[in-house]
Design a protein around this motif. Structure first.
Motif, PDB file in Angstrom:
ATOM      1  N   PHE A   1      17.062  -1.441  76.084  1.00  0.00           N
ATOM      2  CA  PHE A   1      16.166  -1.256  77.222  1.00  0.00           C
ATOM      3  C   PHE A   1      15.138  -2.389  77.313  1.00  0.00           C
ATOM      4  N   ILE A   2      14.621  -2.802  76.152  1.00  0.00           N
ATOM      5  CA  ILE A   2      13.629  -3.876  76.133  1.00  0.00           C
ATOM      6  C   ILE A   2      14.238  -5.175  76.643  1.00  0.00           C
ATOM      7  N   LYS A   3      15.445  -5.487  76.198  1.00  0.00           N
ATOM      8  CA  LYS A   3      16.111  -6.726  76.601  1.00  0.00           C
ATOM      9  C   LYS A   3      16.459  -6.708  78.093  1.00  0.00           C
ATOM     10  N   ILE A   4      16.832  -5.542  78.609  1.00  0.00           N
ATOM     11  CA  ILE A   4      17.167  -5.412  80.035  1.00  0.00           C
ATOM     12  C   ILE A   4      15.915  -5.509  80.902  1.00  0.00           C
ATOM     13  N   ASP A   5      14.816  -4.954  80.398  1.00  0.00           N
ATOM     14  CA  ASP A   5      13.581  -4.850  81.180  1.00  0.00           C
ATOM     15  C   ASP A   5      12.852  -6.180  81.366  1.00  0.00           C
ATOM     16  N   SER A   6      12.830  -7.016  80.323  1.00  0.00           N
ATOM     17  CA  SER A   6      12.080  -8.266  80.433  1.00  0.00           C
ATOM     18  C   SER A   6      12.581  -9.306  79.441  1.00  0.00           C
ATOM     19  N   LYS A   7      12.233 -10.547  79.700  1.00  0.00           N
ATOM     20  CA  LYS A   7      12.635 -11.632  78.814  1.00  0.00           C
ATOM     21  C   LYS A   7      11.780 -11.594  77.543  1.00  0.00           C
ATOM     22  N   GLY A   8      12.395 -12.009  76.436  1.00  0.00           N
ATOM     23  CA  GLY A   8      11.649 -12.054  75.187  1.00  0.00           C
ATOM     24  C   GLY A   8      12.372 -11.351  74.054  1.00  0.00           C
ATOM     25  N   THR A   9      11.737 -11.336  72.895  1.00  0.00           N
ATOM     26  CA  THR A   9      12.333 -10.709  71.723  1.00  0.00           C
ATOM     27  C   THR A   9      12.200  -9.192  71.777  1.00  0.00           C
ATOM     28  N   VAL A  10      12.982  -8.510  70.974  1.00  0.00           N
ATOM     29  CA  VAL A  10      12.913  -7.045  70.893  1.00  0.00           C
ATOM     30  C   VAL A  10      11.655  -6.630  70.135  1.00  0.00           C
ATOM     31  N   PHE A  11      11.386  -7.334  69.050  1.00  0.00           N
ATOM     32  CA  PHE A  11      10.232  -6.993  68.222  1.00  0.00           C
ATOM     33  C   PHE A  11       9.042  -7.898  68.505  1.00  0.00           C
ATOM     34  N   TYR A  12       7.866  -7.317  68.336  1.00  0.00           N
ATOM     35  CA  TYR A  12       6.625  -8.071  68.447  1.00  0.00           C
ATOM     36  C   TYR A  12       6.003  -8.082  67.065  1.00  0.00           C
ATOM     37  N   ARG A  13       5.730  -9.257  66.531  1.00  0.00           N
ATOM     38  CA  ARG A  13       5.151  -9.372  65.194  1.00  0.00           C
ATOM     39  C   ARG A  13       3.811 -10.083  65.290  1.00  0.00           C
ATOM     40  N   GLN A  14       2.786  -9.366  64.913  1.00  0.00           N
ATOM     41  CA  GLN A  14       1.428  -9.909  64.982  1.00  0.00           C
ATOM     42  C   GLN A  14       0.770  -9.840  63.606  1.00  0.00           C
ATOM     43  N   GLU A  15      -0.053 -10.820  63.308  1.00  0.00           N
ATOM     44  CA  GLU A  15      -0.734 -10.844  62.015  1.00  0.00           C
ATOM     45  C   GLU A  15      -1.829  -9.787  61.967  1.00  0.00           C
ATOM     46  N   ARG A  16      -1.771  -8.949  60.959  1.00  0.00           N
ATOM     47  CA  ARG A  16      -2.783  -7.916  60.747  1.00  0.00           C
ATOM     48  C   ARG A  16      -3.280  -7.991  59.307  1.00  0.00           C
ATOM     49  N   VAL A  17      -4.271  -7.166  58.991  1.00  0.00           N
ATOM     50  CA  VAL A  17      -4.860  -7.164  57.651  1.00  0.00           C
ATOM     51  C   VAL A  17      -4.641  -5.813  56.986  1.00  0.00           C
ATOM     52  N   THR A  18      -4.218  -5.841  55.718  1.00  0.00           N
ATOM     53  CA  THR A  18      -3.963  -4.609  54.990  1.00  0.00           C
ATOM     54  C   THR A  18      -4.721  -4.612  53.668  1.00  0.00           C
ATOM     55  N   GLN A  19      -4.220  -3.899  52.676  1.00  0.00           N
ATOM     56  CA  GLN A  19      -4.887  -3.703  51.385  1.00  0.00           C
ATOM     57  C   GLN A  19      -5.390  -5.012  50.758  1.00  0.00           C
TER      58      GLN A  19
ATOM     59  N   ARG B   1      -3.029 -10.509  54.526  1.00  0.00           N
ATOM     60  CA  ARG B   1      -2.494 -10.621  55.882  1.00  0.00           C
ATOM     61  C   ARG B   1      -0.978 -10.431  55.868  1.00  0.00           C
ATOM     62  N   PHE B   2      -0.478  -9.724  56.875  1.00  0.00           N
ATOM     63  CA  PHE B   2       0.956  -9.492  56.968  1.00  0.00           C
ATOM     64  C   PHE B   2       1.364  -9.438  58.433  1.00  0.00           C
ATOM     65  N   LYS B   3       2.649  -9.467  58.684  1.00  0.00           N
ATOM     66  CA  LYS B   3       3.163  -9.390  60.049  1.00  0.00           C
ATOM     67  C   LYS B   3       3.617  -7.959  60.327  1.00  0.00           C
ATOM     68  N   ILE B   4       2.958  -7.307  61.278  1.00  0.00           N
ATOM     69  CA  ILE B   4       3.308  -5.939  61.620  1.00  0.00           C
ATOM     70  C   ILE B   4       4.521  -5.931  62.550  1.00  0.00           C
ATOM     71  N   PHE B   5       5.400  -4.948  62.362  1.00  0.00           N
ATOM     72  CA  PHE B   5       6.572  -4.787  63.220  1.00  0.00           C
ATOM     73  C   PHE B   5       6.262  -3.770  64.324  1.00  0.00           C
ATOM     74  N   LYS B   6       6.549  -4.139  65.556  1.00  0.00           N
ATOM     75  CA  LYS B   6       6.459  -3.207  66.677  1.00  0.00           C
ATOM     76  C   LYS B   6       7.544  -3.570  67.686  1.00  0.00           C
ATOM     77  N   PHE B   7       7.973  -2.585  68.466  1.00  0.00           N
ATOM     78  CA  PHE B   7       8.821  -2.917  69.593  1.00  0.00           C
ATOM     79  C   PHE B   7       7.935  -3.626  70.611  1.00  0.00           C
ATOM     80  N   ARG B   8       8.425  -4.685  71.207  1.00  0.00           N
ATOM     81  CA  ARG B   8       7.618  -5.424  72.182  1.00  0.00           C
ATOM     82  C   ARG B   8       7.418  -4.578  73.436  1.00  0.00           C
ATOM     83  N   THR B   9       6.154  -4.375  73.794  1.00  0.00           N
ATOM     84  CA  THR B   9       5.826  -3.579  74.980  1.00  0.00           C
ATOM     85  C   THR B   9       5.115  -4.409  76.051  1.00  0.00           C
TER      86      THR B   9
END
Length: 227
Positions: free
Chosen positions: A60-78, A82-90
């Motif tokens: 659905f993501i690929k059909i709806d718009s151009k770009g990757t399926v996943f969105y990876r952004q730098e976040r902060v944890t323990q 710093r790490f790259k969080i996994f999300k479906f691209r919205t």
């Protein structure tokens, strides 16, 4: 997930405001171990069960718009790692370069399928991968981008004693924060001064009340909130 020795913590976390939270968590070794075991087992089980959902949402993501399926952004944890969080691209590609790091209600950068995914929090499913690797946990303080972590007070840094979480009491109570930010003239200022401070107050209270039972209750509340 076990807490490091005090002298092994990042220097900026070795302060008097963090110390009480540190001492409390050091006494809950068994609970922290059970929490990690639960994270590993449940993330594996859910990744297997939800594999068809991964495939369908990806299409659905690929059909709806151009770009990757996943969105990876730098976040902060323990411990400030710093790490790259996994999300479906919205959102549209490079959305964070054409607007704020936080999303407002009816944000024009959000795609059509993205609105549905965000509404039911389906965009969070890929974070099971982050949980499996240990960068996140099911219940814990939501991971912020480095830009906002820079505003943490000494006490707020206590939340970095544990891995970042997919859900928390604060994220449930502020599930409609996009509506608040929609009316703001300066989104970043309102987020930091109003929303972030209150969310972190709730997060530090949650550390004081930490237990495996409390985590289970939060997971149930999250399911009910989504429904």
């Amino acid at each position: 997930m076990l807490v490091k020795r005090w002298d092994k913590l990042p220097i900026d976390m070795q302060n008097d405001a963090v110390r009480p939270y540190y001492e409390l968590l050091r006494k809950k070794v068994v609970s922290l171990l059970v929490k990690r075991i639960f994270d590993v087992i449940m993330s594996i089980v859910l990744l297997i069960i939800l594999s068809p959902v991964f495939l369908i949402v990806s299409l659905f993501i690929k059909i709806d718009s151009k770009g990757t399926v996943f969105y990876r952004q730098e976040r902060v944890t323990q411990y400030g790692k710093r790490f790259k969080i996994f999300k479906f691209r919205t959102m549209v590609v490079n959305a964070d370069k054409i607007g704020s790091f936080v999303t407002i209600n009816n944000d024009s950068r959000v795609t059509k399928i993205g609105k549905k995914l965000r509404k039911y929090r389906l965009d969070e499913i890929p974070q099971l991968l982050n949980i499996l690797t240990g960068n996140m946990t099911f219940v814990g303080t939501r991971p912020e981008v480095p830009k906002y972590v820079a505003y943490y007070t000494d006490e707020m840094k206590a939340t970095l004693l544990l891995p970042a979480g997919v859900t928390s009491k604060a994220s449930i109570e502020y599930k409609d924060e996009e509506k608040i930010l929609k009316e703001a003239e300066n989104i970043d200022e309102v987020y930091v001064e109003r929303i972030l401070r209150e969310k972190m107050r709730i997060n530090t209270e949650s550390i004081r009340a930490f237990s495996c039972f409390a985590d289970m209750v939060l997971l149930l509340r999250t399911c009910l909130a989504v429904l």
